[in-house]
Design a protein around this motif. Structure first.
Motif: not given
Length: 449
Positions: A12-32
């Protein structure tokens, strides 16, 4: 600019993302990669700092749940970037309203960018929730590179005892939820970092200390060791909370004296703390735990807490002053036996307990548990440090700075001693009384040597 990525997943949820840069790089890279096994719902956030100082005022911690647990002047680390996972496992109770979820079995998992390969697991003390040990354990563990996981134990608050069907169900769930989170957190760590943790430690204070004892007795394969900070002792034949709390309630009602308190197990020298515990703990603790294990004794009395005012929740029940656990039916003792401890720890354990604990008196709790461990011939796995002038809640040091010392710095020293014991074979100091130093910063320093 602070970069924060939030992803909500689950039925029952949806995925959202808010970022000022590409979240596939840096320390956010493995979050997915993170998907907590067994979770009904989770959210992830890539944060510039996972410690409580940075998270206070945000949705990622709850200062109201931990502010009384630390002494003023406590120095905590900060500046630990990483990923935070919040969520809940399937459950039928709804005491925990955090995030507006109104759903129990909530958890938090924190994954620092600079990981040391280890995992620290804990459960909430008292009837608090999953963020209650953030400045006490989480900040310090994260700064050392550990991943961190905490649970609300599956029920919380003044009416926790109403969870479940049979006497003892609510507390039995605490143990089950801790095991569940440990297994899930190990999987999350493996997903995020690409390998499983090489070490896992169980730890906690008060009820979290009880969880630590129980896990090392019953689920030792999940952990490499633990630190037990004033864990609650449950034994079917006593001592347990019902060995001394009826006397405390009787005193609160003017039906017992100071000598009766000492005879019941309260340590001489704790008298100056009794008024505080009378107002904040004794009546509430007696009636709620008695209702958990022995609901037939006075079923009308605990109902006064359900949805009631703070004063009614904390007030004692007159009938509890006469409670005689030893004389209660065998079914009550069987209910306590379901969650009792044996002392048969099977991984290294360090126990700390303050000499001035006025909620879980040292003589009826950790002194007894140390003897239980010895009787099980597990003493080689145990160290027991009694902290002179320590009490159950470090925040009380602010009221009595000349009479109390916080246990937190000794806890941190104990955790370092545990990891050295497990990982390098360096034996900790023998069990002993940790004297209060005459000079120096007692809020932030402690030596176990």
């Amino acid at each position: 600019m602070v970069l924060v990525t939030v992803v909500w997943t689950g039925p029952g949820t949806t995925a959202t993302a808010a970022s000022a840069a590409d979240s596939t790089t840096g320390h956010c890279a493995r979050e997915h990669r993170v998907a907590t096994p067994g979770a009904e719902h989770q959210s992830t956030a890539c944060l510039p700092d996972l410690t409580s100082g940075a998270l206070t005022g945000t949705a990622y911690t709850d200062a109201a749940d931990w502010s009384s647990l630390i002494a003023r002047g406590t120095e905590n680390p900060s500046g630990v970037p990483g990923v935070q996972v919040d969520g809940y496992f399937p459950d039928t109770s709804h005491f925990n309203t955090t995030h507006g979820w109104n759903h129990d079995a909530q958890f938090v998992i924190r994954l620092p960018d600079h990981w040391n390969g280890g995992l620290v697991v804990t459960g909430a003390p008292g009837v608090r929730k999953q963020y209650s040990l953030d400045p006490v354990i989480s900040d310090w563990a994260l700064a050392r590179g550990f991943a961190y996981a905490a649970t609300d134990k599956g029920n919380s608050g003044a009416d926790f005892f109403t969870d479940g069907t049979l006497p003892g169900d609510a507390i039995a769930e605490w143990n089950r939820r801790t095991t569940q989170l440990t297994v899930a957190a190990k999987a999350v760590v493996a997903q995020h970092y690409g390998r499983a943790p090489h070490r896992a430690y169980m730890t906690g204070m008060s009820n979290g200390g009880y969880l630590t004892r129980w896990q090392l007795e019953n689920r030792p394969g999940l952990y490499d060791g633990g630190v037990d900070w004033e864990g609650t002792l449950w034994r079917a034949d006593g001592p347990n909370l019902f060995s001394y709390l009826p006397t405390a309630v009787a005193r609160q009602l003017g039906r017992a004296g100071d000598d009766d308190m000492i005879a019941a197990g309260f340590a001489p020298g704790t008298e100056f703390l009794w008024l505080y515990h009378q107002d904040a703990y004794w009546g509430f603790t007696q009636k709620t735990y008695r209702a958990e294990f022995d609901p037939g004794y006075d079923p009308a009395c605990p109902g006064a807490s359900a949805g009631g005012s703070g004063a009614r929740i904390l007030a004692p029940c007159a009938s509890d002053a006469d409670y005689d656990y030893a004389g209660r039916p065998a079914a009550v003792h069987r209910a306590v036996a379901r969650i009792s401890l044996t002392g048969n720890i099977r991984k290294p354990l360090i126990t700390l307990h303050g000499t001035l604990d006025a909620l879980l008196p040292i003589g009826t709790d950790s002194d007894v548990y140390a003897r239980m461990i010895a009787r099980e011939h597990r003493g080689r796995l145990h160290r027991y440090y009694t902290v002179e002038d320590g009490t159950h809640i470090d925040g009380l040091q602010d009221r009595y700075p000349q009479r109390l010392r916080p246990i937190l710095p000794c806890y941190r020293a104990a955790f370092d001693a545990l990891t050295a014991w497990v990982e390098t074979g360096t034996a900790p100091a023998p069990s002993h009384l940790v004297r209060r130093p005459a000079t120096g910063d007692v809020v932030n320093t402690c030596s176990l040597r």
